[in-house]
Motif scaffolding. Structure first.
Motif, PDB file in Angstrom:
ATOM      1  N   GLN A  85      -0.072  -7.280   7.009  1.00  0.00           N
ATOM      2  CA  GLN A  85      -0.598  -6.394   8.048  1.00  0.00           C
ATOM      3  C   GLN A  85      -1.681  -7.163   8.805  1.00  0.00           C
ATOM      4  O   GLN A  85      -2.363  -8.020   8.244  1.00  0.00           O
ATOM      5  N   PHE A  86      -1.862  -6.842  10.088  1.00  0.00           N
ATOM      6  CA  PHE A  86      -2.934  -7.483  10.843  1.00  0.00           C
ATOM      7  C   PHE A  86      -3.458  -6.548  11.925  1.00  0.00           C
ATOM      8  O   PHE A  86      -2.830  -5.553  12.272  1.00  0.00           O
ATOM      9  N   GLN A  87      -4.632  -6.919  12.416  1.00  0.00           N
ATOM     10  CA  GLN A  87      -5.217  -6.300  13.595  1.00  0.00           C
ATOM     11  C   GLN A  87      -5.333  -7.398  14.629  1.00  0.00           C
ATOM     12  O   GLN A  87      -5.516  -8.572  14.278  1.00  0.00           O
ATOM     13  N   TYR A  88      -5.231  -7.031  15.904  1.00  0.00           N
ATOM     14  CA  TYR A  88      -5.315  -8.062  16.932  1.00  0.00           C
ATOM     15  C   TYR A  88      -6.111  -7.575  18.131  1.00  0.00           C
ATOM     16  O   TYR A  88      -6.263  -6.392  18.370  1.00  0.00           O
ATOM     17  N   LEU A  89      -6.623  -8.557  18.868  1.00  0.00           N
ATOM     18  CA  LEU A  89      -7.320  -8.318  20.121  1.00  0.00           C
ATOM     19  C   LEU A  89      -6.727  -9.282  21.137  1.00  0.00           C
ATOM     20  O   LEU A  89      -6.689 -10.495  20.889  1.00  0.00           O
ATOM     21  N   TYR A  90      -6.228  -8.768  22.246  1.00  0.00           N
ATOM     22  CA  TYR A  90      -5.603  -9.586  23.280  1.00  0.00           C
ATOM     23  C   TYR A  90      -6.379  -9.426  24.576  1.00  0.00           C
ATOM     24  O   TYR A  90      -6.555  -8.323  25.062  1.00  0.00           O
ATOM     25  N   GLU A  91      -6.861 -10.551  25.092  1.00  0.00           N
ATOM     26  CA  GLU A  91      -7.670 -10.524  26.310  1.00  0.00           C
ATOM     27  C   GLU A  91      -7.554 -11.865  27.019  1.00  0.00           C
ATOM     28  O   GLU A  91      -7.727 -12.925  26.398  1.00  0.00           O
ATOM     29  N   GLU A  92      -7.263 -11.812  28.313  1.00  0.00           N
ATOM     30  CA  GLU A  92      -7.236 -13.011  29.161  1.00  0.00           C
ATOM     31  C   GLU A  92      -6.418 -14.157  28.560  1.00  0.00           C
ATOM     32  O   GLU A  92      -6.886 -15.292  28.474  1.00  0.00           O
ATOM     33  N   ASN A  93      -5.203 -13.874  28.142  1.00  0.00           N
ATOM     34  CA  ASN A  93      -4.273 -14.867  27.584  1.00  0.00           C
ATOM     35  C   ASN A  93      -4.747 -15.491  26.282  1.00  0.00           C
ATOM     36  O   ASN A  93      -4.333 -16.598  25.929  1.00  0.00           O
ATOM     37  N   TYR A  94      -5.630 -14.816  25.573  1.00  0.00           N
ATOM     38  CA  TYR A  94      -6.034 -15.228  24.234  1.00  0.00           C
ATOM     39  C   TYR A  94      -5.785 -14.067  23.291  1.00  0.00           C
ATOM     40  O   TYR A  94      -5.964 -12.907  23.660  1.00  0.00           O
ATOM     41  N   VAL A  95      -5.365 -14.384  22.083  1.00  0.00           N
ATOM     42  CA  VAL A  95      -5.171 -13.342  21.077  1.00  0.00           C
ATOM     43  C   VAL A  95      -5.876 -13.778  19.798  1.00  0.00           C
ATOM     44  O   VAL A  95      -5.825 -14.950  19.422  1.00  0.00           O
ATOM     45  N   ILE A  96      -6.580 -12.842  19.186  1.00  0.00           N
ATOM     46  CA  ILE A  96      -7.215 -13.073  17.888  1.00  0.00           C
ATOM     47  C   ILE A  96      -6.501 -12.157  16.903  1.00  0.00           C
ATOM     48  O   ILE A  96      -6.398 -10.947  17.134  1.00  0.00           O
ATOM     49  N   ILE A  97      -5.981 -12.742  15.828  1.00  0.00           N
ATOM     50  CA  ILE A  97      -5.251 -11.982  14.815  1.00  0.00           C
ATOM     51  C   ILE A  97      -6.029 -12.059  13.511  1.00  0.00           C
ATOM     52  O   ILE A  97      -6.329 -13.147  13.027  1.00  0.00           O
ATOM     53  N   SER A  98      -6.366 -10.899  12.949  1.00  0.00           N
ATOM     54  CA  SER A  98      -7.048 -10.809  11.657  1.00  0.00           C
ATOM     55  C   SER A  98      -6.100 -10.162  10.663  1.00  0.00           C
ATOM     56  O   SER A  98      -5.742  -8.988  10.814  1.00  0.00           O
ATOM     57  N   TYR A  99      -5.701 -10.938   9.672  1.00  0.00           N
ATOM     58  CA  TYR A  99      -4.797 -10.429   8.640  1.00  0.00           C
ATOM     59  C   TYR A  99      -5.598  -9.653   7.607  1.00  0.00           C
ATOM     60  O   TYR A  99      -6.726 -10.010   7.279  1.00  0.00           O
ATOM     61  N   THR A 100      -5.015  -8.568   7.108  1.00  0.00           N
ATOM     62  CA  THR A 100      -5.695  -7.732   6.122  1.00  0.00           C
ATOM     63  C   THR A 100      -4.872  -7.646   4.849  1.00  0.00           C
ATOM     64  O   THR A 100      -3.648  -7.729   4.869  1.00  0.00           O
ATOM     65  N   ASN A 101      -5.587  -7.489   3.720  1.00  0.00           N
ATOM     66  CA  ASN A 101      -4.882  -7.332   2.434  1.00  0.00           C
ATOM     67  C   ASN A 101      -4.563  -5.856   2.213  1.00  0.00           C
ATOM     68  O   ASN A 101      -4.792  -5.018   3.084  1.00  0.00           O
ATOM     69  N   ASN A 102      -4.051  -5.535   1.038  1.00  0.00           N
ATOM     70  CA  ASN A 102      -3.653  -4.153   0.728  1.00  0.00           C
ATOM     71  C   ASN A 102      -4.825  -3.182   0.742  1.00  0.00           C
ATOM     72  O   ASN A 102      -4.641  -1.972   0.811  1.00  0.00           O
ATOM     73  N   TYR A 103      -6.051  -3.692   0.635  1.00  0.00           N
ATOM     74  CA  TYR A 103      -7.242  -2.842   0.627  1.00  0.00           C
ATOM     75  C   TYR A 103      -7.861  -2.707   2.015  1.00  0.00           C
ATOM     76  O   TYR A 103      -8.883  -2.071   2.183  1.00  0.00           O
ATOM     77  N   GLY A 104      -7.246  -3.344   3.023  1.00  0.00           N
ATOM     78  CA  GLY A 104      -7.767  -3.276   4.377  1.00  0.00           C
ATOM     79  C   GLY A 104      -8.831  -4.309   4.685  1.00  0.00           C
ATOM     80  O   GLY A 104      -9.418  -4.296   5.755  1.00  0.00           O
ATOM     81  N   ASP A 105      -9.103  -5.222   3.748  1.00  0.00           N
ATOM     82  CA  ASP A 105     -10.100  -6.266   3.962  1.00  0.00           C
ATOM     83  C   ASP A 105      -9.473  -7.442   4.710  1.00  0.00           C
ATOM     84  O   ASP A 105      -8.367  -7.871   4.396  1.00  0.00           O
ATOM     85  N   SER A 106     -10.205  -7.972   5.678  1.00  0.00           N
ATOM     86  CA  SER A 106      -9.728  -9.128   6.425  1.00  0.00           C
ATOM     87  C   SER A 106      -9.854 -10.384   5.570  1.00  0.00           C
ATOM     88  O   SER A 106     -10.891 -10.615   4.949  1.00  0.00           O
TER      89      SER A 106
END
Length: 137
Positions: A85-106
């Motif tokens: 699972q991951f969370q992402y932020l996309y802005e101005e042709n850049y993307v930051i992806i933060s992967y999370t474990n089963n507990y929701g911790d990055s």
């Protein structure tokens, strides 16, 4: 006669102001994409993407959701091997992806530059300048 000149002056100024208002208000920000980030044209990451590689049996599939979350699935020998699972932020042709474990911790965060080829294909370039090609599924 002086009244007509001032009336023409007022009408001319009013017409000029209306013309300028319509000219500037008709311009729209074409850079805004569907998930709130800016990109090339109206391209959006929202959807499912597959990483194109030389090995057709080993590949990654990422699904970006509108709410800023997603799922990455790794396939080895054509079979599902790992899911993250991951969370992402996309802005101005850049993307930051933060992967999370089963507990929701990055546990891992990656930053990439996106080089759009068209709305269904882009190159993902990491900080080491390694490039991956992704296509919409």
């Amino acid at each position: 006669m002086k009244t007509y000149k001032s009336l023409w002056y007022v009408l001319f100024t009013l017409m000029l102001a209306c013309g300028a208002m319509f000219t500037f208000s008709s311009c729209d920000d074409d850079e805004e994409d569907d998930n709130g980030g800016s990109g090339s044209g109206n391209y959006t990451l929202v959807g499912t993407w597959k990483c194109v590689s030389d090995d057709a049996d080993d590949y990654l599939v990422r699904t970006f959701k509108k709410d800023g979350t997603g799922v990455e699935v790794e396939y080895i020998n054509g079979k599902k091997d790992n899911e993250a699972q991951f969370q992402y932020l996309y802005e101005e042709n850049y993307v930051i992806i933060s992967y999370t474990n089963n507990y929701g911790d990055s546990y891992m965060t990656d930053q990439y530059r996106i080089e759009w080829k068209n709305k269904d294909k882009y190159n993902l370039i990491d900080m080491d300048m390694d490039k991956e090609t992704w296509v919409r599924q």
